[in-house]
Design an enzyme around this catalytic site. Sequence first.
Site, PDB file in Angstrom:
ATOM      1  CG  ASN A 186      -3.482  16.330   2.030  1.00  0.00           C
ATOM      2  OD1 ASN A 186      -3.102  15.696   2.888  1.00  0.00           O
ATOM      3  ND2 ASN A 186      -4.890  16.326   1.718  1.00  0.00           N
ATOM      4  CB  SER A 212      -5.269   4.993   3.300  1.00  0.00           C
ATOM      5  OG  SER A 212      -5.179   6.003   2.237  1.00  0.00           O
ATOM      6  CE  LYS A 232       5.044   7.173   6.215  1.00  0.00           C
ATOM      7  NZ  LYS A 232       4.683   8.406   5.342  1.00  0.00           N
ATOM      8  CE  LYS A 283       4.686   7.456  -1.738  1.00  0.00           C
ATOM      9  NZ  LYS A 283       4.030   7.749  -0.378  1.00  0.00           N
ATOM     10  CB  THR A 309      -1.378  13.093   6.410  1.00  0.00           C
ATOM     11  OG1 THR A 309      -1.517  12.096   5.316  1.00  0.00           O
ATOM     12  CG2 THR A 309       0.082  13.196   6.690  1.00  0.00           C
ATOM     13  CE  LYS A 334      -3.962   2.192   1.273  1.00  0.00           C
ATOM     14  NZ  LYS A 334      -3.794   3.279   0.148  1.00  0.00           N
TER      15      LYS A 334
HETATM   16  P1  NAD Z   1       1.077  18.405  -1.569  1.00  0.00           P
HETATM   17  O1  NAD Z   1       1.440  18.370  -2.996  1.00  0.00           O
HETATM   18  O2  NAD Z   1      -0.130  18.684  -1.410  1.00  0.00           O
HETATM   19  O3  NAD Z   1       1.888  19.793  -1.107  1.00  0.00           O
HETATM   20  C1  NAD Z   1       3.278  20.043  -1.410  1.00  0.00           C
HETATM   21  C2  NAD Z   1       3.721  21.192  -0.781  1.00  0.00           C
HETATM   22  O4  NAD Z   1       5.093  21.377  -0.948  1.00  0.00           O
HETATM   23  C3  NAD Z   1       3.203  22.414  -1.585  1.00  0.00           C
HETATM   24  O5  NAD Z   1       3.072  23.388  -0.739  1.00  0.00           O
HETATM   25  C4  NAD Z   1       4.289  22.812  -2.569  1.00  0.00           C
HETATM   26  O6  NAD Z   1       4.539  24.080  -2.921  1.00  0.00           O
HETATM   27  C5  NAD Z   1       5.467  22.667  -1.444  1.00  0.00           C
HETATM   28  N1  NAD Z   1       6.739  22.233  -2.068  1.00  0.00           N
HETATM   29  C6  NAD Z   1       6.880  21.455  -3.137  1.00  0.00           C
HETATM   30  N2  NAD Z   1       8.388  21.532  -3.532  1.00  0.00           N
HETATM   31  C7  NAD Z   1       8.854  22.410  -2.534  1.00  0.00           C
HETATM   32  C8  NAD Z   1      10.099  22.910  -2.349  1.00  0.00           C
HETATM   33  N3  NAD Z   1      11.202  22.412  -3.135  1.00  0.00           N
HETATM   34  N4  NAD Z   1      10.355  23.651  -1.219  1.00  0.00           N
HETATM   35  C9  NAD Z   1       9.375  23.911  -0.540  1.00  0.00           C
HETATM   36  N5  NAD Z   1       8.162  23.384  -0.656  1.00  0.00           N
HETATM   37  C10 NAD Z   1       8.048  22.781  -1.630  1.00  0.00           C
HETATM   38  O7  NAD Z   1       1.799  17.300  -0.969  1.00  0.00           O
HETATM   39  P2  NAD Z   1       1.158  16.518   0.428  1.00  0.00           P
HETATM   40  O8  NAD Z   1       0.512  15.497   0.095  1.00  0.00           O
HETATM   41  O9  NAD Z   1       0.935  17.794   1.444  1.00  0.00           O
HETATM   42  O10 NAD Z   1       2.732  16.030   0.959  1.00  0.00           O
HETATM   43  C11 NAD Z   1       3.758  16.660   1.374  1.00  0.00           C
HETATM   44  C12 NAD Z   1       4.872  15.694   2.227  1.00  0.00           C
HETATM   45  O11 NAD Z   1       4.097  14.882   3.235  1.00  0.00           O
HETATM   46  C13 NAD Z   1       5.405  14.792   1.009  1.00  0.00           C
HETATM   47  O12 NAD Z   1       6.789  14.393   1.812  1.00  0.00           O
HETATM   48  C14 NAD Z   1       4.493  13.630   1.249  1.00  0.00           C
HETATM   49  O13 NAD Z   1       5.226  12.111   0.929  1.00  0.00           O
HETATM   50  C15 NAD Z   1       4.151  13.565   2.656  1.00  0.00           C
HETATM   51  N6  NAD Z   1       2.935  12.745   3.143  1.00  0.00           N
HETATM   52  C16 NAD Z   1       1.914  13.079   2.570  1.00  0.00           C
HETATM   53  C17 NAD Z   1       0.606  12.409   2.740  1.00  0.00           C
HETATM   54  C18 NAD Z   1      -0.576  12.702   2.601  1.00  0.00           C
HETATM   55  O14 NAD Z   1      -1.556  11.838   2.930  1.00  0.00           O
HETATM   56  N7  NAD Z   1      -0.781  13.550   1.677  1.00  0.00           N
HETATM   57  C19 NAD Z   1       0.850  11.093   3.677  1.00  0.00           C
HETATM   58  C20 NAD Z   1       2.261  10.880   4.288  1.00  0.00           C
HETATM   59  C21 NAD Z   1       3.275  11.825   3.960  1.00  0.00           C
END
Ligand code: NAD
Length: 426
Positions: free
Chosen positions: A233, A360, A106, A118, A202, A82
């Site tokens: 997000n 999830s 996780k 992934k 998250t 997953k």
């Molecule tokens: P997202 O696409 O919704 O948002 C990403 C954010 O990071 C945006 O604000 C973007 O502008 C910013 N960003 C992108 N590149 C950047 C950079 N070089 N410097 C600074 N900011 C930057 O993504 P998300 O879902 O919020 O995921 C963010 C992190 O959380 C990732 O590492 C992801 O793997 C992790 N994560 C997300 C989830 C989830 O359910 N969404 C779950 C576990 C982990």
Amino acid sequence: MVADKNSEKSIHNNDKLDVLKSTQTVIRHALEKLGYPEEVYELLREPIRFLTVKIPVRMDDGSVKIFTGYRAQHNDAVGPTKGGIRFHPEVSEREVKALSIWMSLKCGIVDLPYGGGKGGIICDPRNMSFRELERLSRGYVRAISQIVGPTKDIPAPDVFTNSQIMAWMMDEYSRIDEFNSPGFITGKPLVLGGSHGRESATAKGVTICIREAAKKKGIKLEGARVIVQGFGNAGSYLAKFMHDAGANVIGISDAYGALHNPNGLDVDYLLDRRDSFGTVTKLFKNTITNKELLEQDCDILVPAAIENQITEDNAYDIKARIVVEAANGPTTLEGTRILSERGILLVPDVLASAGGVTVSYFEWVQNNQGYYWTEEEVEEKLEKVMVKSFNNIYDTAEMRRVDMRLAAYMVGVRKMAEASRFRGWI
Ligand code: NAD
């Protein structure tokens, strides 16, 4: 001579920023601490299955563009794999592999019946139209359809993918499978079998970890100064939850820069103005850089964007008392060591961001049983899982005298190692 030295330095630095390599280092360390033999490490150091696909997409101007995508399945001894799908120009094979290993960890930490997976596509969705994105999403599902499915490998959203993309992917898989298959993917819109609370899960999980970590450090959440890197997000919901809990959100950022105000930011206004990619700072003139933001004085720092943000170059300049990793892999191993030496409590990604995969899992359970829960039921279940997991890892760290990252790896790796042993693989 100078050129040689420079290239040597850059290889050395690249090595330190190689997320797969650093994950393998901690996995090895965790297995050694637990007393497992070398073959367990050999099994777990790389995904058991890795697929590279080429996806031809008809672009709006009539041309055809060939995209590269990946799907990694780390270990399926415990159950189906997953993990999310990332759309980003910097997606790489090694990053997807590392991300799949983190997903396994996780799932072990929050005790779900899954292994980690992934996926990723090298693309920039910010420069693609809605229709191009739909064709790319459907093409990816066709390309990986043989190795995924509700009892094989269940995708979800990640960076720059959302519930609309999950909906297209679910529809494409259902067509191939000739059944409505909501359990193929999670993070779907509610009307297609999504779960209440998935979108903010998250950030909810991170909030629970922040609350528990703050208690350990004797910090009151009310009035605590919080900085969040990333406003997508994870980051935007987190800023909202922190604001609602009475904390003072003094900094946020996106890929284009950062906003900082020691008296607090207007979080509701920023949430209202952010776009679907988590961009908001472009609307302001008085921005600072992401690097500068991380080094501002605060109580709680939450990297919620991308990898390798806290490294040996800036770890001595971090002023927070607690760092909680909402993003995957934001702190390098050297960064972890320095923060730990400085007495900063670091709550690692594999624990802090496990709320997403937990809900999830709840979504998948609801799809499988065809009976849906209320938001309160989901939140109550998530709260129990996160509090228990946080305390388990905090106590393991104290008992074994290791940092929380190593403790989390020790807890996370054990279930798949045991399942692999019982299956007779090792
Ligand atoms: P997202 O696409 O919704 O948002 C990403 C954010 O990071 C945006 O604000 C973007 O502008 C910013 N960003 C992108 N590149 C950047 C950079 N070089 N410097 C600074 N900011 C930057 O993504 P998300 O879902 O919020 O995921 C963010 C992190 O959380 C990732 O590492 C992801 O793997 C992790 N994560 C997300 C989830 C989830 O359910 N969404 C779950 C576990 C982990």
